[in-house]
Write a protein that holds these residues in place. Structure first.
Motif, PDB file in Angstrom:
ATOM      1  N   GLN A 209       0.808  -1.220   0.000  1.00  0.00           N
ATOM      2  CA  GLN A 209       0.000   0.000   0.000  1.00  0.00           C
ATOM      3  C   GLN A 209       0.843   1.273   0.000  1.00  0.00           C
ATOM      4  N   GLU A 210       2.120   1.148   0.270  1.00  0.00           N
ATOM      5  CA  GLU A 210       3.005   2.318   0.252  1.00  0.00           C
ATOM      6  C   GLU A 210       3.360   2.737  -1.170  1.00  0.00           C
ATOM      7  N   LYS A 211       3.089   1.881  -2.140  1.00  0.00           N
ATOM      8  CA  LYS A 211       3.428   2.164  -3.536  1.00  0.00           C
ATOM      9  C   LYS A 211       2.319   2.973  -4.195  1.00  0.00           C
ATOM     10  N   LEU A 212       2.676   4.113  -4.743  1.00  0.00           N
ATOM     11  CA  LEU A 212       1.718   4.973  -5.428  1.00  0.00           C
ATOM     12  C   LEU A 212       1.454   4.465  -6.846  1.00  0.00           C
ATOM     13  N   SER A 213       0.258   4.753  -7.338  1.00  0.00           N
ATOM     14  CA  SER A 213      -0.160   4.276  -8.647  1.00  0.00           C
ATOM     15  C   SER A 213      -0.513   5.439  -9.559  1.00  0.00           C
ATOM     16  N   LEU A 214      -0.238   5.281 -10.850  1.00  0.00           N
ATOM     17  CA  LEU A 214      -0.623   6.285 -11.834  1.00  0.00           C
ATOM     18  C   LEU A 214      -2.131   6.310 -12.055  1.00  0.00           C
ATOM     19  N   ASP A 215      -2.846   5.357 -11.488  1.00  0.00           N
ATOM     20  CA  ASP A 215      -4.307   5.328 -11.599  1.00  0.00           C
ATOM     21  C   ASP A 215      -4.977   6.306 -10.635  1.00  0.00           C
ATOM     22  N   GLN A 219      -5.893  14.473  -6.288  1.00  0.00           N
ATOM     23  CA  GLN A 219      -6.436  14.528  -4.935  1.00  0.00           C
ATOM     24  C   GLN A 219      -6.208  13.225  -4.186  1.00  0.00           C
ATOM     25  N   GLN A 220      -6.381  12.097  -4.866  1.00  0.00           N
ATOM     26  CA  GLN A 220      -6.149  10.803  -4.226  1.00  0.00           C
ATOM     27  C   GLN A 220      -4.677  10.613  -3.853  1.00  0.00           C
ATOM     28  N   LEU A 221      -3.778  11.115  -4.695  1.00  0.00           N
ATOM     29  CA  LEU A 221      -2.355  11.057  -4.359  1.00  0.00           C
ATOM     30  C   LEU A 221      -2.063  11.873  -3.109  1.00  0.00           C
ATOM     31  N   ASP A 222      -2.681  13.037  -3.011  1.00  0.00           N
ATOM     32  CA  ASP A 222      -2.503  13.880  -1.832  1.00  0.00           C
ATOM     33  C   ASP A 222      -2.997  13.158  -0.583  1.00  0.00           C
ATOM     34  N   TYR A 223      -4.163  12.512  -0.664  1.00  0.00           N
ATOM     35  CA  TYR A 223      -4.677  11.747   0.479  1.00  0.00           C
ATOM     36  C   TYR A 223      -3.687  10.654   0.881  1.00  0.00           C
ATOM     37  N   MET A 224      -3.162   9.909  -0.117  1.00  0.00           N
ATOM     38  CA  MET A 224      -2.241   8.812   0.182  1.00  0.00           C
ATOM     39  C   MET A 224      -0.966   9.325   0.847  1.00  0.00           C
ATOM     40  N   ILE A 225      -0.419  10.405   0.324  1.00  0.00           N
ATOM     41  CA  ILE A 225       0.834  10.941   0.858  1.00  0.00           C
ATOM     42  C   ILE A 225       0.637  11.414   2.288  1.00  0.00           C
ATOM     43  N   ARG A 226      -0.443  12.130   2.542  1.00  0.00           N
ATOM     44  CA  ARG A 226      -0.681  12.636   3.901  1.00  0.00           C
ATOM     45  C   ARG A 226      -1.013  11.504   4.862  1.00  0.00           C
ATOM     46  N   ALA A 227      -1.665  10.447   4.365  1.00  0.00           N
ATOM     47  CA  ALA A 227      -1.991   9.304   5.225  1.00  0.00           C
ATOM     48  C   ALA A 227      -0.742   8.561   5.673  1.00  0.00           C
ATOM     49  N   PHE A 236       6.712   6.308  -5.698  1.00  0.00           N
ATOM     50  CA  PHE A 236       6.555   5.790  -7.043  1.00  0.00           C
ATOM     51  C   PHE A 236       7.722   4.853  -7.313  1.00  0.00           C
ATOM     52  N   GLU A 237       7.432   3.716  -7.918  1.00  0.00           N
ATOM     53  CA  GLU A 237       8.480   2.738  -8.190  1.00  0.00           C
ATOM     54  C   GLU A 237       9.558   3.311  -9.102  1.00  0.00           C
ATOM     55  N   LYS A 238       9.126   4.100 -10.088  1.00  0.00           N
ATOM     56  CA  LYS A 238      10.106   4.686 -10.994  1.00  0.00           C
ATOM     57  C   LYS A 238       9.737   6.131 -11.318  1.00  0.00           C
ATOM     58  N   LEU A 239      10.490   7.060 -10.739  1.00  0.00           N
ATOM     59  CA  LEU A 239      10.436   8.466 -11.110  1.00  0.00           C
ATOM     60  C   LEU A 239      11.842   8.808 -11.574  1.00  0.00           C
ATOM     61  N   LEU A 240      11.981   9.108 -12.849  1.00  0.00           N
ATOM     62  CA  LEU A 240      13.305   9.190 -13.481  1.00  0.00           C
ATOM     63  C   LEU A 240      14.085   7.901 -13.226  1.00  0.00           C
ATOM     64  N   ALA A 274       1.020  15.403 -14.495  1.00  0.00           N
ATOM     65  CA  ALA A 274      -0.330  14.921 -14.770  1.00  0.00           C
ATOM     66  C   ALA A 274      -0.639  13.691 -13.931  1.00  0.00           C
ATOM     67  N   ALA A 275      -1.881  13.604 -13.474  1.00  0.00           N
ATOM     68  CA  ALA A 275      -2.371  12.426 -12.748  1.00  0.00           C
ATOM     69  C   ALA A 275      -3.611  11.900 -13.470  1.00  0.00           C
ATOM     70  N   ALA A 276      -4.284  10.915 -12.870  1.00  0.00           N
ATOM     71  CA  ALA A 276      -5.443  10.283 -13.511  1.00  0.00           C
ATOM     72  C   ALA A 276      -6.580  11.284 -13.714  1.00  0.00           C
ATOM     73  N   GLN A 277      -7.402  10.995 -14.698  1.00  0.00           N
ATOM     74  CA  GLN A 277      -8.605  11.775 -15.018  1.00  0.00           C
ATOM     75  C   GLN A 277      -8.294  13.230 -15.358  1.00  0.00           C
TER      76      GLN A 277
END
Length: 317
Positions: A209-215, A219-227, A236-240, A274-277
């Motif tokens: 659950q610690e792994k972020l997804s491009l899906d 806003q959902q990324l912000d929730y995950m990071i703050r949680a 993210f598994e691969k950023l650059l 860019a994020a989802a949607q």
């Protein structure tokens, strides 16, 4: 004096223990998790609750598994008036719960029956809740399902994270407990059954659950990071092409045609992705693998040099 066995582990529980001690309850014993190795230097560290107990000269028990320990019989033999738990991290055997002469109660960090389990604050933030709180319950065999004795709400603000909420919640939990204990002791408290149909669960956060997804949207990324801040931190598994933790982002009120993971805008001090949607977020604080946390400005002047708008910098593979 009313005698107490207190059981807890993190800072949240330590604040509550301090409140119990300051209110002149007779804390006969404290039970907490074993010391753990922490940090890069792997230093053996006592839990915050143990540190409070030691400072006050209270006997400390640290069984790896309470139900199979030699300490269990010693704790039962104390026969306290009250057993009080807060984020202890282990199930209590019924033999111990039943040894309390008055009651065994738990200070739980959610508005029960929502978010039963070991990570209620994380799930509340992760799911975008606008409030959380604490609930004082009787302890029973079923996890966090006992009758409710008191409850208090706590707003989740846009800049709150797991750390700030736990700090606020520890003070709220302390005050609710201290206010309610005299009613429990005198038998004047009114217990309310939980609505089982409304129950939701918050199991301990897994490594996956610690792994972020491009899906996820911005806003959902912000929730995950703050949680997951300040610990353990999502990535993210691969950023650059490097595993990279994001510690702070800001969802933006704009849309893009770029696919998730593509740079929308970049200059020397700002990076929009860019994020989802079609959503967009700005990265504020970042940590590439093997590096310390850094502002986006420092990142763009270092490893992030040469990033261009339209470039895909985040991939799932």
């Amino acid at each position: 004096m009313v005698s107490v066995i207190f059981m807890g582990t993190p800072e949240f529980a330590a604040t509550i223990l301090e409140g119990i001690i300051a209110t002149d309850y007779d804390v006969k014993a404290v039970v907490t998790q074993p010391d753990r190795y922490t940090g890069r230097k792997r230093i053996l560290t006592a839990s915050p609750v143990k540190q409070v107990a030691v400072n006050h000269g209270i006997p400390v028990y640290q069984p790896q598994k309470l139900g199979k320990s030699t300490e269990l019989a010693q704790l039962i033999e104390i026969k306290p008036d009250l057993i009080i738990t807060a984020a202890f991290g282990q199930f209590l055997p019924m033999s111990l719960i039943n040894s309390a002469k008055i009651a065994a109660v738990n200070v739980h960090g959610s508005l029960l029956p929502k978010y039963r389990g070991g990570a209620p604050v994380q799930y509340a933030i992760m799911n975008g809740e606008d409030k959380t709180g604490v609930t004082l319950i009787y302890m029973i065999k079923k996890m966090d399902a006992g009758d409710m004795l008191a409850q208090a709400e706590l707003p989740i603000l846009p800049d709150d994270d797991n750390g700030t909420i736990f700090t606020k919640m520890s003070l709220l939990g302390r005050d609710v407990l201290i206010k309610t204990l005299p009613k429990i002791i005198s038998g004047e408290v009114t217990a309310v059954k939980q609505d089982e149909e409304a129950a939701t669960f918050a199991p301990v956060i897994s490594a996956e659950q610690e792994k972020l997804s491009l899906d996820l949207t911005a806003q959902q990324l912000d929730y995950m990071i703050r949680a997951l801040r300040p610990q353990p931190g999502p990535y993210f598994e691969k950023l650059l092409n490097k595993r990279t933790k994001l510690w702070d982002i800001r969802p933006l009120d704009e849309k893009t045609e770029y696919e998730p993971g593509v740079v929308v805008f970049v200059d020397k001090k700002q990076l929009k992705v860019a994020a989802a949607q079609g959503s967009v977020y700005e990265i504020k604080e970042i940590q590439p693998a093997g590096k310390p946390k850094m502002t986006i400005n420092n990142f763009l002047n270092g490893q992030g040099q040469g990033i261009k708008a339209g470039q895909r910098i985040i991939t799932d593979e």
